[in-house]
Scaffold this active site. Structure first.
Site, PDB file in Angstrom:
ATOM      1  N   SER A  13       0.788  -1.101  -0.032  1.00 37.33           N
ATOM      2  CA  SER A  13       0.036  -0.188  -0.103  1.00 37.33           C
ATOM      3  C   SER A  13       1.002   1.295  -0.059  1.00 37.33           C
ATOM      4  CB  SER A  13      -0.919   0.055   1.148  1.00 37.33           C
ATOM      5  OG  SER A  13      -0.215  -0.008   2.410  1.00 37.33           O
ATOM      6  N   GLY A  18      -3.837   7.136  -5.398  1.00 36.50           N
ATOM      7  CA  GLY A  18      -4.698   8.248  -5.569  1.00 36.50           C
ATOM      8  C   GLY A  18      -4.200   9.402  -6.234  1.00 36.50           C
ATOM      9  N   ASP A  71      -7.879  10.426  -0.536  1.00 43.85           N
ATOM     10  CA  ASP A  71      -7.623  10.446  -1.978  1.00 43.85           C
ATOM     11  C   ASP A  71      -8.586  11.397  -2.608  1.00 43.85           C
ATOM     12  OD1 ASP A  71      -5.186   9.044  -2.115  1.00 43.85           O
ATOM     13  OD2 ASP A  71      -6.495   7.134  -2.203  1.00 43.85           O
ATOM     14  N   GLU A 139     -10.519   4.247  -8.615  1.00 43.86           N
ATOM     15  CA  GLU A 139      -9.521   3.681  -8.006  1.00 43.86           C
ATOM     16  C   GLU A 139      -9.984   2.616  -6.913  1.00 43.86           C
ATOM     17  OE1 GLU A 139      -7.384   6.421  -5.258  1.00 43.86           O
ATOM     18  OE2 GLU A 139      -6.307   5.037  -4.350  1.00 43.86           O
ATOM     19  N   LYS A 186      14.278  -4.587  -8.886  1.00 46.55           N
ATOM     20  CA  LYS A 186      13.693  -6.037  -8.974  1.00 46.55           C
ATOM     21  C   LYS A 186      12.333  -5.863  -9.598  1.00 46.55           C
ATOM     22  CE  LYS A 186      17.397  -8.339  -7.414  1.00 46.55           C
ATOM     23  NZ  LYS A 186      17.971  -9.512  -8.250  1.00 46.55           N
ATOM     24  N   THR A 187      12.092  -6.960 -10.539  1.00 48.02           N
ATOM     25  CA  THR A 187      10.799  -6.690 -11.164  1.00 48.02           C
ATOM     26  C   THR A 187       9.937  -7.958 -10.543  1.00 48.02           C
ATOM     27  OG1 THR A 187      11.442  -8.350 -12.950  1.00 48.02           O
ATOM     28  CG2 THR A 187      11.826  -6.020 -13.462  1.00 48.02           C
ATOM     29  N   CYS A 379     -11.357  25.252  13.228  1.00 55.74           N
ATOM     30  CA  CYS A 379     -12.451  24.472  13.801  1.00 55.74           C
ATOM     31  C   CYS A 379     -11.867  24.493  15.251  1.00 55.74           C
ATOM     32  CB  CYS A 379     -12.445  23.414  13.082  1.00 55.74           C
ATOM     33  SG  CYS A 379     -14.245  22.528  13.214  1.00 55.74           S
ATOM     34  N   GLY A 381      -9.282  24.585  16.584  1.00 53.94           N
ATOM     35  CA  GLY A 381      -8.160  25.611  16.833  1.00 53.94           C
ATOM     36  C   GLY A 381      -8.809  26.896  17.133  1.00 53.94           C
ATOM     37  N   MET A 382      -9.866  27.310  16.330  1.00 54.66           N
ATOM     38  CA  MET A 382     -10.654  28.472  16.738  1.00 54.66           C
ATOM     39  C   MET A 382     -11.318  28.417  18.038  1.00 54.66           C
ATOM     40  SD  MET A 382     -14.385  29.232  15.581  1.00 54.66           S
ATOM     41  CE  MET A 382     -15.381  30.634  16.149  1.00 54.66           C
ATOM     42  N   HIS A 505     -13.328  24.509   7.728  1.00 53.80           N
ATOM     43  CA  HIS A 505     -12.142  23.935   7.167  1.00 53.80           C
ATOM     44  C   HIS A 505     -11.673  24.439   5.874  1.00 53.80           C
ATOM     45  CE1 HIS A 505     -11.387  20.892  10.283  1.00 53.80           C
ATOM     46  NE2 HIS A 505     -12.608  20.740  10.459  1.00 53.80           N
ATOM     47  N   GLU A 507      -9.023  24.341   4.523  1.00 53.86           N
ATOM     48  CA  GLU A 507      -7.916  23.615   3.771  1.00 53.86           C
ATOM     49  C   GLU A 507      -8.566  22.641   2.598  1.00 53.86           C
ATOM     50  OE1 GLU A 507      -8.991  23.175   6.857  1.00 53.86           O
ATOM     51  OE2 GLU A 507      -8.752  21.248   7.813  1.00 53.86           O
TER      52      GLU A 507
END
Ligand code: GLN
Length: 542
Positions: A13, A18, A71, A139, A186-187, A379, A381-382, A505, A507
């Site tokens: 993984s 993504g 993702d 995906e 290496k494959t 959030c 944080g506020m 948020h 971001e």
């Protein structure tokens, strides 16, 4: 009808499926096609909303209020298409739907089985919206060989015949490790993982081979031969220094023209200028700023993925490199050492849940307020900044959020009425996009440059309006509200150079090409703080 691209992962993984999906989408979009990306996740949770970020990483929130896999954040940052609730489907959702149907009697007389009932339900969600887009990229979460993702793989195998072989391709993302002692790439792991895929009836059309060093022709030929693909279908994705380089890299490997050829689509002209410009800005900043992020999950960067990206977008917009110093809030609880912040130009407290680390976050907000360090509270944080202000400026000594102290005398952060009635934990927060009306006399308004914005939410508690006037009288500025529910969305401190707390948020909506105005302004403020500090040091020396 759309063309379908499926992306599976092999070997291990965290290979960046993504980002690969997002980069392929970006290239197709760059050629003028419309693209939607979906993610199928093999776990039984209905959504990742109740999972611990240490296990799952960040929960990404869509405009329509779904709590999804991180993702989807990559998909939105790389593409112009917005993701939606039905772009992230989990095994839990599929079974939930099938079991509900069974109870309603939809399958009367039949034994309900994985094939065809579960697989049919999966098909339905994959095919959804296929009339509206040129390409649907899906995906598949997990790694080929896992038991849990088998129904998803079986479904995409069957789909080849449902939608027609000319309308579907399979891309397998694998690893070609470099073995240091042998000095060789290496494959074998790739060969094994493709064999695993072929054993369940899927022959990949393209391989995206992640590697630390470039694959030479010999290795490409070997992979092609053993994995039953043509040599040009062996695409090499060498480790890149910034994820925004990947579309350019994959383009150079010819991935998009090969996809178009295989799916009989026009090889329309492409422009990669905007990607070149972003990479150029990232690689050649004029200077740098140091931002402290005071959080709880700082040992797992994926827990704050969008935040990390949004900060870097703020840097790109200002031609600055943003160095993030991750600070564990718990370390600031007992002993607050201001040396920690000596080299820091801005402090950010991100969103979060639970009491652990809260005292440290409040200490950090206090330091930023008193020392005039640019401060951005998101959030939780506020909420911490509001608690700090209540305790130390308004002198409400035990002021708190009821999330941490139900019996506080001053519940400055409290549940709103609707949230008080909710008993279920899953999907029950204030989620998704809400209007925020900005106060024209605020830093937030100056940053956005418009009066109304929509921002995404994920929280239960709110600024308690009962205390609003008291805060305003004590020098707090309400930078924005949601007029429909009369909720405070942004708080600021009037006398401070840049102190913003927002209940939403931001971001989640920042993209490299469309950096979020609050992050752009925060980084700008941090840089001018840094310059002022340098000037002060100079004048002290003289
Ligand atoms: N725990 C707080 C709440 O539920 C903040 C949530 C967050 O930061 N996303 O309101």
């Amino acid at each position: 009808m759309a063309k379908f691209i499926f992306i599976t992962g092999g070997v291990l993984s965290s290979l960046g499926k993504g980002i690969t999906a997002a980069s392929i989408g970006a290239l197709l979009e760059g050629r003028g096609y419309s693209v939607l990306i979906k993610k199928l996740d093999p776990y039984i949770n209905v959504d990742p909303g109740t999972m611990n970020p240490f296990q799952h990483g960040e929960v990404y929130v869509t405009e329509d209020g779904a709590e999804t896999d991180l993702d989807l954040g990559h998909y939105e940052r790389f593409l112009s298409t917005e993701t939606k609730k039905d772009c992230n489907i989990t095994t839990g959702q599929i079974y939930y739907e099938v079991i509900n149907k069974e109870r309603r009697g939809v399958y009367l007389g039949n034994t309900v089985q994985v094939i065809p009932h579960i697989t049919d339900e999966i098909k339905k969600v994959i095919l959804k919206h296929s009339d509206k887009f040129n390409f649907i990229i899906t995906e598949i979460g997990g790694t080929v060989g896992d038991i849990e993702s088998l129904p998803f793989l079986e479904t995409i195998r069957q789909l080849r015949f449902d939608v027609g072989v000319e309308n579907i391709i399979y891309i397998h993302v694998t690893l070609v490790p470099f073995i240091r002692s042998a000095g060789e790439l290496k494959t074998k792991p790739t060969q094994h993982s493709v064999r695993e895929l072929r054993a369940i009836g899927i022959q990949p059309d393209l391989l995206v081979c992640r590697s630390e060093y470039p694959l030479d022709n010999e290795i490409r030929r070997k992979i092609a031969l053993f994995c039953n693909v043509s040599i040009e279908a062996v695409i090499n994705a060498v480790d890149v220094s910034t994820i925004y380089q990947l579309p350019i890299y994959l383009y150079k490997e010819g991935i998009d023209s090969l996809i178009l050829k295989k799916l009989a689509m026009d090889n329309k002209e492409i422009s990669l200028e905007k990607w070149d410009e972003i990479v150029d800005r990232i690689k050649h900043p004029k200077d740098e700023v140091n931002i402290a992020v005071v959080g709880k999950y700082v040992d797992l960067k994926d827990a704050y993925l969008s935040l990390n990206e949004a900060l870097s977008h703020g840097g790109i917009a200002n031609n600055l490199k943003v160095n993030i110093k991750w600070i564990n809030a718990e370390d600031l609880e007992k002993k607050f050492d201001s040396i920690t912040f000596e080299q820091i130009d801005g402090i950010l407290i991100p969103g979060g849940f639970g009491e652990r680390g809260i005292a440290g976050k409040i200490n950090a907000a206090n330091y930023a307020r008193i020392k005039d360090v640019p401060f951005f509270g998101i959030c939780l944080g506020m909420q911490c900044a509001v608690i700090e202000y209540a305790r130390n400026v308004l002198k409400f000594t035990n002021a708190n959020s009821v999330e941490f102290d139900e019996n506080t005398d001053y519940p400055v952060i409290d549940y709103m009425m609707e949230q008080k009635k909710i008993k279920n934990y899953g999907g029950s927060m204030r989620l998704g996009s809400y209007l925020c009306q900005l106060n024209e006399d605020s830093n937030a308004y100056r940053a956005y440059g418009v009066k109304e914005v929509y921002e995404r939410h994920r929280h239960r508690l709110e600024f308690n309006n009962v205390y609003k006037d008291k805060f305003i009288q004590a020098g707090m500025n309400i930078g924005g509200i949601n007029p429909d529910k009369n909720l405070v969305e942004i708080v600021e401190i009037k006398s401070h150079r840049w102190f913003i707390g927002c209940q939403f948020h931001p971001e989640f909506k920042s993209k490299p090409f469309k950096p979020h105005p609050l992050f752009v302004d925060f980084i700008k403020a941090a840089y001018s703080f840094k310059i002022d500090k340098l000037k002060e040091i100079k004048s002290n020396v003289l």
